[in-house]
Design an enzyme around this catalytic site. Structure first.
Site, PDB file in Angstrom:
ATOM      1  N   VAL A   1      85.358 -32.352 134.458  1.00  0.00           N
ATOM      2  CA  VAL A   1      84.113 -33.083 134.225  1.00  0.00           C
ATOM      3  C   VAL A   1      84.363 -34.446 133.593  1.00  0.00           C
ATOM      4  CG1 VAL A   1      82.694 -31.027 134.048  1.00  0.00           C
ATOM      5  CG2 VAL A   1      83.796 -31.948 131.997  1.00  0.00           C
ATOM      6  N   GLU A   2      85.642 -34.764 133.378  1.00  0.00           N
ATOM      7  CA  GLU A   2      85.947 -36.070 132.781  1.00  0.00           C
ATOM      8  C   GLU A   2      86.683 -36.922 133.811  1.00  0.00           C
ATOM      9  OE1 GLU A   2      87.024 -35.914 128.548  1.00  0.00           O
ATOM     10  OE2 GLU A   2      86.413 -33.815 128.570  1.00  0.00           O
ATOM     11  N   MET A   3      88.023 -37.020 133.712  1.00  0.00           N
ATOM     12  CA  MET A   3      88.731 -37.891 134.640  1.00  0.00           C
ATOM     13  C   MET A   3      89.172 -37.161 135.908  1.00  0.00           C
ATOM     14  SD  MET A   3      90.570 -39.986 131.604  1.00  0.00           S
ATOM     15  CE  MET A   3      91.433 -41.272 132.491  1.00  0.00           C
TER      16      MET A   3
END
Lengths: 496, 342
Positions: free
Chosen positions: B127-129
């Site tokens: 859900v980030e990078m």
């Protein structure tokens, strides 16, 4: 015995041993690590300190008191400026400790440090520096500088008393288990900041006795026996522990002693509340952490925060602890005899206690007749701030193993004279005097005085003239008598 | 006791090498703790800065550290929870990267013991990078020629381009992200006028209420203890717990599985807190004033007067420090491609 029988018996013995071994094993496997180390740690010897589970501690394993004080503000306010907070820094103690370390080839480092800086000893950070001060001084990690700090008592997970050389509380017979869990006397305690663990030990006199009971680490002589004094006192009979007098304001402590009830049972003690900011449970008593005793000097002299409050409390305590009475009669041989009765009204230990050979409680007595003539004078401070040897002093006389007088704790092997006043007990000071034939009456002024130590001790430890040991008047009583030795109103005497 | 006598005692105390100074408020230290195996160097810090701003280490080539930890703002993204690749949002509010070097552990739940360890997390979080794994990240770094030289300058050795070295470089850069000289710091250093009277009042109130029990000066975060320090949030019940859904997250319990770690979090720093709305682990509380009310109620069981809320908020504004000026770095190019081809 046939060989078969012997074999069978050996089998039985072997089985029993095996069962015993497995029982022991399972017991230790299920015992939490903090319970296992209830034997003094080698690294902390000759003190009786231990570290739970034999861990190697670093100074960072302990928090500094100001962190605790942010939530436990009431406790912090009491502790700051207390002798517990100065247990390491006290320059009088440091000088004495330095002499001890030099005289014992270093053994006194842990011996005294075990109580005065348990953190310094368990982390191995306390060091002697001969270049500091008059006799040498000590350095320790900053966490250890705070003496008997929050983290010392509230890291205590057990006692080594049973496995100590004397089998009793004393000489820092504590197991420290610093970490997330804080140990204390409150049931059902819950904190958002740290884990909590109820500790029955913290509710008992044995907890305090871990340090307020000191044996010579080699000859085992009980040098300081405050706990033992309590143990054989009416207070112990009434289940009133140290905490009920020394962790409440003096007014409440006085009520405890007068009524001989637990502090919680003193009507309107007003000590209820939360043990921490934001705590969940209202407590019957939140203990002060001032541990006020007789020392009204050090904190104020050092300018410690909270010192003035401590001084005021210590004075209140000293001035309420004892009572004076007197009578006069004709003694054998015709001389008049004055008896001064000193009662230990409110201390659950002897007066004085702890360093009974250093603390000074004495009677200052003056008898003057109606014509202003001094008939008797005893216990007057001289130009050197000392009293003469005929003074009635309540204390113990200590000697070394050769019977030579000494007040160095590391040399003491016995007491040759015991003259402390037991709890609820009394002692007399007796004086003979001869009233001149032409005197119509006389006045007796008695003062009970206290010094934390003799001026000679202060001079030796801190240097001559460095400090003037203050004298605290604990109690005073004045009475006037006629020539017939009957008590009269002072005014009546003056008008005669 | 006479003045002279007192003087003597103090002189004796001074002879023991101890100070009798009362406890005072301290300013933020200018030196951050630096691990022995990752000393600060110019080359490393510069490389770390490039990596921090480089979006090419996200699966889509769009998300850099700075996306959620915006250094030109409060070091966060002012969103309840951060938005990563493909518009995905995570479960927790992005903590500020400013002054994060003073924290004993990283992430809300303290699951990273160091900034180095933390740096490796978000790149591979879906859900980030959103990178598939750290090897893929390493491959991309090696594919960018300019980085090979930068890593060599920073670390030397045979194989300088590595995930560990990248994490070390990012951590080194993050250790420069400190914001001293806040009004509070200047006040603590003796400038009595640096804080407004209501800010001083707010600080004293903040202290008396017990807030400093967890948010300890001068960092106004949890204590810097080995292994970190974690506190229960929310501690008390009350309407805010439901309103802001504060107990949905199990906190550190999810990392350790220990019952005692339920709803425990690292105590975040309050430095620059005025710039990092919305608040708390789930970013559910939109304003600083409301965050103060929630904290007072849930942690200290205290209901504040509005005037008190205002004073405390005013004080918290005095924790906004001086931000070093940061020039956007040139990033080594990948000619002919938006992201290195895999």
């Amino acid at each position: 015995m046939t060989s078969t029988l012997r074999n069978r018996m050996m089998l039985v013995v072997g089985l029993v041993a095996g069962i015993a071994a497995s029982l022991m094993y399972s017991a230790s496997a299920e015992t939490p690590p903090e319970k296992l180390a209830a034997t003094p740690s080698v690294a902390c010897k000759p003190s009786n300190l231990a570290v739970a589970g034999g861990r190697t501690l670093k100074a960072e394993d302990f928090e500094e008191p100001q962190a605790c004080g942010k939530c436990h503000q009431r406790q912090m306010k009491g502790w700051q400026g207390s002798m517990h907070s100065l247990a390491f820094k006290d320059p009088v103690f440091q000088a004495e400790w330095a002499l001890a370390v030099k005289a014992t080839e270093g053994k006194a480092l842990n011996d005294c440090g075990g109580c005065h800086t348990a953190i310094g000893v368990t982390t191995g950070t306390v060091k002697f520096d001969p270049s500091m001060g008059k006799h040498g001084g000590f350095t320790v990690a900053k966490q250890g500088e705070h003496g008997v700090s929050c983290e010392v008592c509230h890291s205590v997970s057990g006692s080594t008393a049973k496995n100590s050389p004397t089998g009793q509380p004393g000489n820092a017979s504590l197991v420290l288990n610093p970490g997330e869990t804080k140990y204390g006397p409150l049931l059902k305690s819950v904190s958002g900041y740290h884990e909590t663990q109820y500790s029955e030990l913290h509710t008992k006199a044995e907890f305090c006795g871990s340090c307020h009971n000191i044996f010579h680490s080699e000859n085992k002589f009980p040098i300081e026996h405050t706990y033992d004094e309590w143990k054989s006192s009416p207070y112990a009979q009434a289940d009133i522990p140290c905490q009920d007098c020394h962790m409440v304001p003096v007014e409440v402590a006085n009520q405890v002693a007068d009524r001989m009830v637990r502090a919680k049972d003193v009507p309107n003690h007003g000590l209820g509340g939360l043990a921490a900011k934001g705590a969940k449970v209202e407590r019957e008593i939140v203990h002060d952490h001032g541990f006020v005793g007789g020392n009204a000097v050090i904190a104020a002299a050092l300018g410690s925060p909270g010192a003035e409050e401590h001084k005021a409390e210590a004075l209140k305590r000293l001035q309420g602890v004892a009572d004076l009475d007197m009578d006069v009669r004709v003694g054998k041989g015709g001389a008049q005899e004055l008896r001064v009765k000193v009662t230990n009204l409110r201390a659950g230990h002897h007066l004085p206690t702890s360093l009974t050979f250093i603390r000074r409680i004495w009677l200052d007595v003056a008898i003057t007749d109606d014509q202003g003539r001094v008939i008797l004078r005893s216990g007057e401070l001289d130009a050197n701030n000392r009293v003469d040897e005929d003074t009635v002093i309540f204390g113990n006389h200590s000697v070394d193993k050769a019977g030579k007088p000494t007040i160095n704790p590391w040399e003491i092997a016995s007491f040759t004279q015991l003259n402390t006043i037991p709890p609820k007990g009394f002692r007399f000071g007796k004086y003979a005097f001869k009233l001149p034939a032409d005197a119509k009456g006389f006045k007796v002024v008695v003062k009970l005085n206290y010094q934390s130590y003799d001026q000679a001790v202060a001079d030796k430890l801190l240097g001559k003239g460095a400090v003037l040991v203050p004298t605290i008047e604990m109690k005073a009583l004045t009475r006037s008598y006629g020539a017939d030795l009957k008590m009269v109103e002072a005014r009546t005497l003056a008008s005669r | 006791m006479t003045h002279t006598l007192k003087h003597h005692w103090l002189a004796i105390l001074a002879g023991t090498g101890l100070s009798a100074a009362a406890l005072a408020w301290d300013a933020l230290p200018l030196q951050v703790p630096v691990p022995a195996d990752n000393p600060q160097t110019e080359a490393k810090i510069e490389l770390g800065k490039q990596l921090f701003f480089d979006p090419r280490f996200s699966s889509t080539g769009t998300i850099s550290c700075n996306t959620c930890h915006n250094l030109f703002l409060g070091g966060d993204d002012n969103r309840p929870t951060s938005m990563g690749v493909h518009g995905r949002t995570g479960p927790r509010n992005a903590p500020t990267v400013w002054n994060s070097a003073f924290h004993a552990t990283q992430f809300w739940d303290g699951r990273a013991a160091s900034l180095e360890e933390q740096a490796k997390g978000p790149v591979v979080a879906s859900v980030e990078m959103g990178m598939a794994d750290l090897d893929m990240v390493a491959k991309r770094m090696r594919a960018i020629t300019g980085y090979q030289a930068a890593f060599a300058r920073a670390f030397g050795g045979d194989n300088p381009v590595s995930i560990d070295n990248a994490a070390k470089a990012v951590a080194a850069f993050e250790r420069t992200l400190i914001t001293p000289n806040s009004p509070y710091d200047r006040w603590a250093q003796g400038d009595a006028n640096a804080m407004l009277p209501n800010q001083v009042q707010g600080l004293l109130l903040f202290d008396q209420l017990g807030c400093t029990g967890c948010h300890q000066a001068p960092f106004f975060g949890g204590p810097n203890k080995r292994g970190g320090h974690f506190a229960v949030f929310p501690f008390h019940d009350g309407e805010y717990v439901g309103t802001y859904n504060l107990r949905a997250d199990m906190g550190r319990h999810a990392v350790t599985g220990r019952k005692s770690d339920r709803h425990k979090y690292k105590v975040p720093t309050l430095r620059n807190v005025a710039l990092t709305a919305p608040y708390f682990h789930n970013g559910a509380v939109p304003t600083l004033d409301q965050a103060v009310r929630v904290m007072a109620t849930t942690q200290l069981n205290a209901t504040l007067f509005e005037e008190e809320v205002a004073h405390i908020s005013a004080f918290l504004n005095a924790l906004t420090g001086e931000f070093p000026s940061i020039a956007m770095p040139r990033l080594p190019p990948t000619p002919g491609a938006s992201i290195p081809t895999e």
